[in-house]
Scaffold this motif. Structure first.
Motif, PDB file in Angstrom:
ATOM      1  N   ARG A  11       0.822  -1.202   0.000  1.00 25.43           N
ATOM      2  CA  ARG A  11       0.000   0.000   0.000  1.00 25.43           C
ATOM      3  C   ARG A  11       0.866   1.266   0.000  1.00 25.43           C
ATOM      4  O   ARG A  11       0.622   2.201  -0.775  1.00 25.43           O
ATOM      5  CB  ARG A  11      -0.939  -0.005   1.218  1.00 25.43           C
ATOM      6  N   ILE A  12       1.881   1.293   0.849  1.00 23.28           N
ATOM      7  CA  ILE A  12       2.739   2.477   0.929  1.00 23.28           C
ATOM      8  C   ILE A  12       3.595   2.597  -0.330  1.00 23.28           C
ATOM      9  O   ILE A  12       3.771   3.693  -0.873  1.00 23.28           O
ATOM     10  CB  ILE A  12       3.621   2.414   2.184  1.00 23.28           C
ATOM     11  N   LEU A  13       4.107   1.465  -0.818  1.00 20.74           N
ATOM     12  CA  LEU A  13       4.916   1.514  -2.030  1.00 20.74           C
ATOM     13  C   LEU A  13       4.095   1.984  -3.228  1.00 20.74           C
ATOM     14  O   LEU A  13       4.603   2.701  -4.101  1.00 20.74           O
ATOM     15  CB  LEU A  13       5.534   0.140  -2.311  1.00 20.74           C
ATOM     16  N   ARG A  14       2.817   1.612  -3.251  1.00 22.11           N
ATOM     17  CA  ARG A  14       1.985   2.066  -4.367  1.00 22.11           C
ATOM     18  C   ARG A  14       1.765   3.584  -4.297  1.00 22.11           C
ATOM     19  O   ARG A  14       1.718   4.263  -5.325  1.00 22.11           O
ATOM     20  CB  ARG A  14       0.638   1.331  -4.353  1.00 22.11           C
ATOM     21  N   SER A  15       1.687   4.135  -3.098  1.00 24.49           N
ATOM     22  CA  SER A  15       1.555   5.592  -2.984  1.00 24.49           C
ATOM     23  C   SER A  15       2.830   6.278  -3.451  1.00 24.49           C
ATOM     24  O   SER A  15       2.784   7.364  -4.044  1.00 24.49           O
ATOM     25  CB  SER A  15       1.223   5.986  -1.540  1.00 24.49           C
ATOM     26  N   VAL A  16       3.988   5.667  -3.184  1.00 20.95           N
ATOM     27  CA  VAL A  16       5.257   6.207  -3.690  1.00 20.95           C
ATOM     28  C   VAL A  16       5.261   6.170  -5.211  1.00 20.95           C
ATOM     29  O   VAL A  16       5.657   7.131  -5.880  1.00 20.95           O
ATOM     30  CB  VAL A  16       6.451   5.411  -3.113  1.00 20.95           C
ATOM     31  N   LEU A  17       4.823   5.065  -5.778  1.00 24.29           N
ATOM     32  CA  LEU A  17       4.771   4.927  -7.230  1.00 24.29           C
ATOM     33  C   LEU A  17       3.827   5.956  -7.846  1.00 24.29           C
ATOM     34  O   LEU A  17       4.162   6.601  -8.854  1.00 24.29           O
ATOM     35  CB  LEU A  17       4.323   3.512  -7.594  1.00 24.29           C
ATOM     36  N   ASP A  18       2.663   6.130  -7.266  1.00 22.98           N
ATOM     37  CA  ASP A  18       1.712   7.132  -7.777  1.00 22.98           C
ATOM     38  C   ASP A  18       2.332   8.529  -7.752  1.00 22.98           C
ATOM     39  O   ASP A  18       2.100   9.340  -8.656  1.00 22.98           O
ATOM     40  CB  ASP A  18       0.432   7.112  -6.939  1.00 22.98           C
ATOM     41  N   HIS A  19       3.114   8.806  -6.727  1.00 21.35           N
ATOM     42  CA  HIS A  19       3.776  10.115  -6.605  1.00 21.35           C
ATOM     43  C   HIS A  19       4.775  10.310  -7.737  1.00 21.35           C
ATOM     44  O   HIS A  19       4.836  11.389  -8.346  1.00 21.35           O
ATOM     45  CB  HIS A  19       4.468  10.188  -5.240  1.00 21.35           C
ATOM     46  N   VAL A  21       4.781   8.775 -10.702  1.00 20.22           N
ATOM     47  CA  VAL A  21       4.045   8.870 -11.964  1.00 20.22           C
ATOM     48  C   VAL A  21       3.407  10.252 -12.113  1.00 20.22           C
ATOM     49  O   VAL A  21       3.331  10.810 -13.206  1.00 20.22           O
ATOM     50  CB  VAL A  21       2.984   7.758 -12.060  1.00 20.22           C
ATOM     51  N   ALA A  22       2.998  10.838 -11.001  1.00 21.00           N
ATOM     52  CA  ALA A  22       2.313  12.133 -11.057  1.00 21.00           C
ATOM     53  C   ALA A  22       3.263  13.263 -11.411  1.00 21.00           C
ATOM     54  O   ALA A  22       2.918  14.139 -12.222  1.00 21.00           O
ATOM     55  CB  ALA A  22       1.626  12.415  -9.726  1.00 21.00           C
ATOM     56  N   ILE A  23       4.466  13.277 -10.833  1.00 22.19           N
ATOM     57  CA  ILE A  23       5.333  14.452 -11.049  1.00 22.19           C
ATOM     58  C   ILE A  23       6.720  14.109 -11.579  1.00 22.19           C
ATOM     59  O   ILE A  23       7.536  15.009 -11.818  1.00 22.19           O
ATOM     60  CB  ILE A  23       5.465  15.276  -9.755  1.00 22.19           C
ATOM     61  N   GLY A  24       7.027  12.840 -11.797  1.00 19.11           N
ATOM     62  CA  GLY A  24       8.277  12.469 -12.451  1.00 19.11           C
ATOM     63  C   GLY A  24       9.515  12.874 -11.686  1.00 19.11           C
ATOM     64  O   GLY A  24       9.613  12.687 -10.471  1.00 19.11           O
ATOM     65  N   GLU A  82       3.828   7.496 -16.453  1.00 16.48           N
ATOM     66  CA  GLU A  82       3.871   6.091 -16.870  1.00 16.48           C
ATOM     67  C   GLU A  82       4.614   5.239 -15.850  1.00 16.48           C
ATOM     68  O   GLU A  82       5.665   5.620 -15.338  1.00 16.48           O
ATOM     69  CB  GLU A  82       4.579   5.973 -18.222  1.00 16.48           C
ATOM     70  N   ALA A  83       4.061   4.056 -15.553  1.00 12.74           N
ATOM     71  CA  ALA A  83       4.749   3.032 -14.781  1.00 12.74           C
ATOM     72  C   ALA A  83       4.958   1.847 -15.705  1.00 12.74           C
ATOM     73  O   ALA A  83       4.241   0.848 -15.656  1.00 12.74           O
ATOM     74  CB  ALA A  83       3.939   2.641 -13.545  1.00 12.74           C
ATOM     75  N   GLY A  84       5.949   1.987 -16.603  1.00 12.86           N
ATOM     76  CA  GLY A  84       6.159   0.971 -17.627  1.00 12.86           C
ATOM     77  C   GLY A  84       6.722  -0.318 -17.099  1.00 12.86           C
ATOM     78  O   GLY A  84       6.512  -1.390 -17.667  1.00 12.86           O
TER      79      GLY A  84
END
Length: 431
Positions: A11-19, A21-24, A82-84
């Motif tokens: 869950r926490i790692l996915r929030s890091v990933l979303d961050h 992807v959002a601002i690169g 993108e999370a390729g």
């Protein structure tokens, strides 16, 4: 992204990933790095991971603890929008085995996470552990170098600097030595003192207005009725008009001069202060603490600051702008402050509204060793000539640290001097 949690668990790692992807790239900080395509099974990919982990292990506990509970995360397989992902197959135990020659046998280890994306791809998370007091410095144990690619140097000490990884400087190594001793670094405590005095000048507006009024009168009077200058203000060669002009030309000239007079007076005020008053310097001592590449911003409240100039630079036409203009107009020259080339340890000063601001950037502050600036850079003048002291506040930041140190002091001002006496001394050679 919530940075008050440990980056462990999907869950926490996915929030890091979303961050990410959002601002690169804008997401990258001292505790977060993102790579869109890194093959950690290759030597070049391994180098990137090794350098990141070494730098994370060489952080100071008090700095690291402010975000992600002291952890740091390398995200592999994501970029802005993108999370390729990268190819599946990386195993943490295999990565640890391949990293060991570079990290050394005593390296504290790391955590590993993954989030599946489309097909056979996944985003990888290499998580550096929180540093602790008492830990040794972690140097690189094996070199690797290919021209044009990331390199590792045997014995190098890597650190994180905001959003990039680099080799440590002397101050950072000394701080890590203190960490290894198990003693937290003491807070920064500065002794700041002024070299020279903040000036006080009385009757500035009155004296300048008198001089400008006299220049206007001299210009308007016919040569046969030319008035003598006011007592104590004989400015030879400044007043009068040596060029025959038509009445229309003279009227247009005096009208333009009157409109620009406030700006001329302000420039004349700065020139008077710069050539007639003594400069000010700053002395800084760091008590019992090495400070690497600090920036100290001092604010002198309710003060003016101008460039210091030698007495030989005193120019009557800069003190009082002639109605007829100068033979070599100074307004066409480039402002020396705008193009000033300053080395790191050279002060920078500016007027910030009603306050004067001086920025100091010494290469370092050594424990209990004074560092000072020269007294021929700028002049500081209290706006209130009747005040007895000036409030000075300062803010210090240190390279590679988010901590801010602040202080305040009251600085006594110098004796009150009269503007007319300054004019006589600097421009008329009267002591």
């Amino acid at each position: 992204m919530d940075t008050n949690v440990a980056p462990l668990g999907e869950r926490i790692l996915r929030s890091v990933l979303d961050h990410v992807v959002a601002i690169g790239d804008a997401a990258e900080t001292s505790y977060l790095e993102a790579k869109s395509t890194v093959d950690i099974t290759s030597k070049t990919g391994l180098v990137k991971v090794a350098k990141f982990l070494l730098a994370c292990a060489n952080r100071l506990p008090e700095d690291a603890a402010r975000h992600l509970k002291g952890y740091a995360v390398l995200v592999i397989g994501a970029q802005q929008g993108e999370a390729g992902g990268v190819a599946r197959g990386a195993e943490p135990h295999e990565l640890a085995d391949r990293l060991r020659p570079y990290l050394g046998a005593t390296f504290p280890g790391f955590e590993f996470g993954r989030i599946g994306v489309e097909g056979d791809l996944e985003v990888l998370f290499v998580v550096g552990l929180p540093p602790e007091d008492g830990q040794p410095i972690f140097p690189c144990h094996k070199a690797y170098g290919v021209p044009g690619e990331d390199q590792l140097v045997n014995g190098a000490i890597y650190v994180r600097d905001h959003s990039n990884t680099r080799t440590a400087n002397a101050g950072e190594i000394m701080a890590l030595v203190e960490r290894a001793r198990g003693v937290p670094r003491p807070p920064i405590a500065l002794d700041i003192g002024l070299l020279g005095s903040i000036s006080r000048v009385g009757r500035v507006a009155e004296v300048l207005d008198r001089l400008y009024d006299f220049e206007e009168q001299r210009y308007l009077e016919p040569p046969s009725k030319e008035k003598a200058p006011p007592p104590g203000f004989a400015l030879p060669g400044l007043f009068g008009d040596t060029v025959t002009s038509t009445a229309e030309d003279r009227a247009a000239r005096i009208d333009a001069w009157r409109q620009a007079r406030p700006a001329y007076v302000e420039a004349g005020r700065a020139h008077l202060f710069g050539v007639a008053l003594d400069g000010v310097g700053v002395r800084v001592v760091s008590r019992d603490r090495f400070v690497a590449r600090p920036e100290i911003v001092l604010t002198f409240h309710d003060c003016e600051i101008v460039d210091f100039a030698e007495r030989d630079d005193a120019d009557l036409s800069l003190l009082v702008e002639p109605v007829r203009g100068r033979e070599t107009p100074h307004w066409g020259m480039v402002d020396p402050g705008a193009s000033r080339i300053t080395p790191r340890d050279y002060p920078v000063w500016d007027q910030r509204g009603m306050n004067a601001e001086v920025t100091l950037t010494p290469e370092s502050l050594r424990p209990n060793v004074g560092w000072s600036t020269d007294q021929d850079d700028y002049v500081i003048v209290a706006r209130d000539p009747q005040t007895t002291s000036v409030r000075v506040t300062w803010v210090l930041t240190e390279d590679s640290s988010d901590l801010t140190t602040r202080g305040e002091m009251a600085v006594p001002v110098g004796p009150l001097v009269d503007a007319a006496e300054l004019v006589k001394m600097a421009f008329l050679n009267e002591q």
